[in-house]
Design a protein around this motif. Structure first.
Motif, PDB file in Angstrom:
ATOM      1  N   ALA A  76      98.495  63.311  17.867  1.00 13.78           N
ATOM      2  CA  ALA A  76      97.464  62.611  18.845  1.00 13.78           C
ATOM      3  C   ALA A  76      97.883  61.394  19.484  1.00 13.78           C
ATOM      4  N   LEU A  77      98.669  60.587  18.416  1.00 12.77           N
ATOM      5  CA  LEU A  77      99.245  59.324  18.792  1.00 12.77           C
ATOM      6  C   LEU A  77     100.307  59.514  20.211  1.00 12.77           C
ATOM      7  N   VAL A  78     101.256  60.396  19.895  1.00 18.46           N
ATOM      8  CA  VAL A  78     102.404  60.708  20.641  1.00 18.46           C
ATOM      9  C   VAL A  78     101.908  61.313  21.859  1.00 18.46           C
ATOM     10  N   ARG A  79     100.801  61.745  22.075  1.00 11.32           N
ATOM     11  CA  ARG A  79     100.311  62.439  23.357  1.00 11.32           C
ATOM     12  C   ARG A  79      99.457  61.345  24.003  1.00 11.32           C
ATOM     13  N   SER A  80      99.223  60.257  23.234  1.00  9.90           N
ATOM     14  CA  SER A  80      98.235  59.295  24.206  1.00  9.90           C
ATOM     15  C   SER A  80      99.175  58.274  24.955  1.00  9.90           C
ATOM     16  N   PRO A  81      98.364  57.615  25.759  1.00 10.87           N
ATOM     17  CA  PRO A  81      98.868  56.695  26.932  1.00 10.87           C
ATOM     18  C   PRO A  81      99.563  55.613  26.069  1.00 10.87           C
ATOM     19  N   ALA A  82     100.631  54.908  26.590  1.00 10.33           N
ATOM     20  CA  ALA A  82     101.364  53.950  25.956  1.00 10.33           C
ATOM     21  C   ALA A  82     100.838  52.551  26.365  1.00 10.33           C
ATOM     22  N   ASP A  83      99.485  52.540  26.253  1.00 15.20           N
ATOM     23  CA  ASP A  83      98.844  51.294  26.664  1.00 15.20           C
ATOM     24  C   ASP A  83      98.231  50.311  25.666  1.00 15.20           C
ATOM     25  N   GLY A  84      98.642  50.711  24.254  1.00 15.47           N
ATOM     26  CA  GLY A  84      98.131  49.865  23.069  1.00 15.47           C
ATOM     27  C   GLY A  84      96.678  50.292  22.867  1.00 15.47           C
ATOM     28  N   ASP A 108     109.860  62.591  17.104  1.00 17.07           N
ATOM     29  CA  ASP A 108     111.069  61.484  16.911  1.00 17.07           C
ATOM     30  C   ASP A 108     110.787  60.481  16.163  1.00 17.07           C
ATOM     31  N   PRO A 109     110.840  60.173  14.829  1.00 18.29           N
ATOM     32  CA  PRO A 109     110.436  59.094  14.037  1.00 18.29           C
ATOM     33  C   PRO A 109     110.709  57.567  14.414  1.00 18.29           C
ATOM     34  N   PHE A 110     111.658  57.480  15.394  1.00 16.18           N
ATOM     35  CA  PHE A 110     112.096  56.112  15.851  1.00 16.18           C
ATOM     36  C   PHE A 110     111.924  55.976  17.444  1.00 16.18           C
ATOM     37  N   LYS A 111     111.289  57.035  18.071  1.00 14.26           N
ATOM     38  CA  LYS A 111     111.213  56.873  19.585  1.00 14.26           C
ATOM     39  C   LYS A 111     109.807  57.300  19.813  1.00 14.26           C
ATOM     40  N   ASP A 112     109.131  58.300  19.242  1.00 12.65           N
ATOM     41  CA  ASP A 112     108.003  58.401  19.746  1.00 12.65           C
ATOM     42  C   ASP A 112     106.912  57.619  19.096  1.00 12.65           C
ATOM     43  N   VAL A 113     107.083  57.072  17.909  1.00  9.05           N
ATOM     44  CA  VAL A 113     105.882  56.121  17.315  1.00  9.05           C
ATOM     45  C   VAL A 113     106.594  54.771  17.159  1.00  9.05           C
ATOM     46  N   VAL A 254     100.404  50.145  10.809  1.00  5.41           N
ATOM     47  CA  VAL A 254      99.827  50.294  12.091  1.00  5.41           C
ATOM     48  C   VAL A 254     100.761  50.923  12.859  1.00  5.41           C
ATOM     49  N   PHE A 255     100.560  52.156  13.689  1.00  5.37           N
ATOM     50  CA  PHE A 255     101.558  52.491  14.659  1.00  5.37           C
ATOM     51  C   PHE A 255     100.989  52.684  16.192  1.00  5.37           C
ATOM     52  N   VAL A 256     101.785  52.494  17.138  1.00  5.61           N
ATOM     53  CA  VAL A 256     101.407  52.592  18.324  1.00  5.61           C
ATOM     54  C   VAL A 256     102.491  53.810  18.711  1.00  5.61           C
ATOM     55  N   GLN A 257     101.973  54.508  20.215  1.00  3.88           N
ATOM     56  CA  GLN A 257     102.809  55.222  20.891  1.00  3.88           C
ATOM     57  C   GLN A 257     104.157  54.511  21.301  1.00  3.88           C
ATOM     58  N   GLY A 258     105.403  55.396  21.130  1.00  7.15           N
ATOM     59  CA  GLY A 258     106.527  54.589  21.042  1.00  7.15           C
ATOM     60  C   GLY A 258     107.122  54.039  22.414  1.00  7.15           C
ATOM     61  N   ASP A 259     106.328  54.235  23.318  1.00  9.47           N
ATOM     62  CA  ASP A 259     106.612  53.720  24.661  1.00  9.47           C
ATOM     63  C   ASP A 259     106.030  52.321  25.187  1.00  9.47           C
ATOM     64  N   THR A 260     105.132  52.054  24.234  1.00  5.54           N
ATOM     65  CA  THR A 260     104.329  50.908  24.411  1.00  5.54           C
ATOM     66  C   THR A 260     105.220  49.615  24.622  1.00  5.54           C
ATOM     67  N   ALA A 261     104.931  48.800  25.599  1.00  5.14           N
ATOM     68  CA  ALA A 261     105.625  47.529  25.834  1.00  5.14           C
ATOM     69  C   ALA A 261     105.926  46.663  24.705  1.00  5.14           C
ATOM     70  N   ARG A 262     107.082  46.282  24.523  1.00  4.80           N
ATOM     71  CA  ARG A 262     107.287  45.294  23.392  1.00  4.80           C
ATOM     72  C   ARG A 262     106.454  44.313  23.205  1.00  4.80           C
TER      73      ARG A 262
END
Length: 324
Positions: A76-84, A108-113, A254-262
């Motif tokens: 569910a997290l991986v499929r969510s928008p990377a908006d935080g 991918d444990p270090f790219k998707d989350v 706490v994890f966010v979607q992997g593409d979330t801006a730094r």
């Protein structure tokens, strides 16, 4: 009373400021929880949701995405928008252990989350129930008893392929005493069999065992931290009893979607750490026998990568073969 033009503008700005601020705040955010309501991680999620309300978004809700060993929440997290605006509280094992125990990891444990902060750390405990004689008070005494009673080496775990499964297996290899895992769906499912004497021992989170120690029906034999835990000061660590390789401290984060801006990750991390420092969170965590523990995204990621290497060696050493 009449206002001049300047006074009217100032008054208008004072009224509009909170309205503008609220307009900038997103309406909704959510936290995915991989466990059912009432579990420790569910409590953590709900405490964070309360503290993040009005900061991350106007409303922050918790969604319990249980099942598939925690993978449904990750999906569910991986499929969510990377908006935080979609968070997840999960064990650090999703980066350090799952890649070694799940043959077809769907992420991918270090790219998707991406972890933004830990929420708390926890140690593992090894305890025995009434099936083991009262005279057995240490891990080595338990191992000696199992040598004389080979059928008594069964121990419960809250799930196959978890650190709580692997820790006693490392002890088994080192001591050359045959310990046999019996897997349950969570420690709460295992405790009735421990208390009833059907299974002699259990390896689970220390915080899950503490409530059962007071009446003496369950006896803690070892803890996994580098030093004795303040909750069980009379219980020696695995290392003290000759098993330094078993020293381990787990954590949830706490994890966010992997593409979330730094920059967004850093912002959420600051919010989470501020939430963890509040008195309501401290009190709620204390009741669950855990302590708040926050960190930066970089620190959480570093720990995840180190755990990946460490647990990879353990999984290989114990010869664990994932179910296909």
């Amino acid at each position: 009373m009449f206002l001049n033009r300047r006074q009217a503008l100032v008054a208008s700005a004072a009224v509009m400021a909170p309205m503008i601020a609220n307009a900038k705040l997103p309406a909704h955010a959510k936290i995915h929880c991989p466990f059912s309501a009432g579990a420790t991680v569910d409590m953590v999620c709900r405490q964070l949701a309360e503290q993040l309300r009005g900061k991350l978004a106007e409303t922050v809700i918790v969604e319990n995405r249980t099942g598939a060993g925690g993978l449904l929440a990750i999906d569910a997290l991986v499929r969510s928008p990377a908006d935080g605006l979609t968070l997840m509280v999960h064990g650090g094992a999703i980066q350090s252990v799952f890649p070694h125990t799940m043959p077809k990891l769907p992420y991918d444990p270090f790219k998707d989350v991406a972890p933004v902060s830990m929420t708390h750390q926890l140690e593992y405990g090894f305890a025995v129930g009434p099936a083991i004689p009262e005279s057995v008070r240490t891990l080595n005494e338990f191992l000696a008893w199992v040598r004389s009673n080979p059928k008594g080496g069964a121990f419960a775990t809250p799930g196959a392929g978890t650190p709580l499964h692997f820790v006693p297996m490392v002890v088994s290899q080192s001591s050359k005493v045959d310990l046999v895992p019996v897997h349950y769906r969570g420690s709460s499912a295992a405790m009735p069999d421990i208390l009833g004497g059907q299974v002699p021992a259990i390896s689970t989170a220390l915080s899950d065992l503490v409530p059962f120690l007071a009446d003496g029906k369950v006896r803690m034999l070892a803890t996994s931290g580098p030093t004795r835990n303040s909750l069980t000061r009379n219980t020696p660590t695995y290392a003290e009893q000759g098993f330094p390789e078993v020293t381990a401290v787990a954590y949830n984060a706490v994890f966010v979607q992997g593409d979330t801006a730094r920059a967004k990750q850093e912002e959420i991390s600051s919010m989470v750490r501020a939430a963890l420092a509040t008195e309501p969170v401290r009190v709620a965590f204390e009741k669950a026998y855990i302590k708040p523990y926050g960190c930066t995204p970089s620190e959480a990621l570093t720990e995840g990568r180190a755990g990946y290497k460490r647990w990879g060696k353990v999984v290989k050493a114990v010869g664990y073969v994932p179910a296909q």
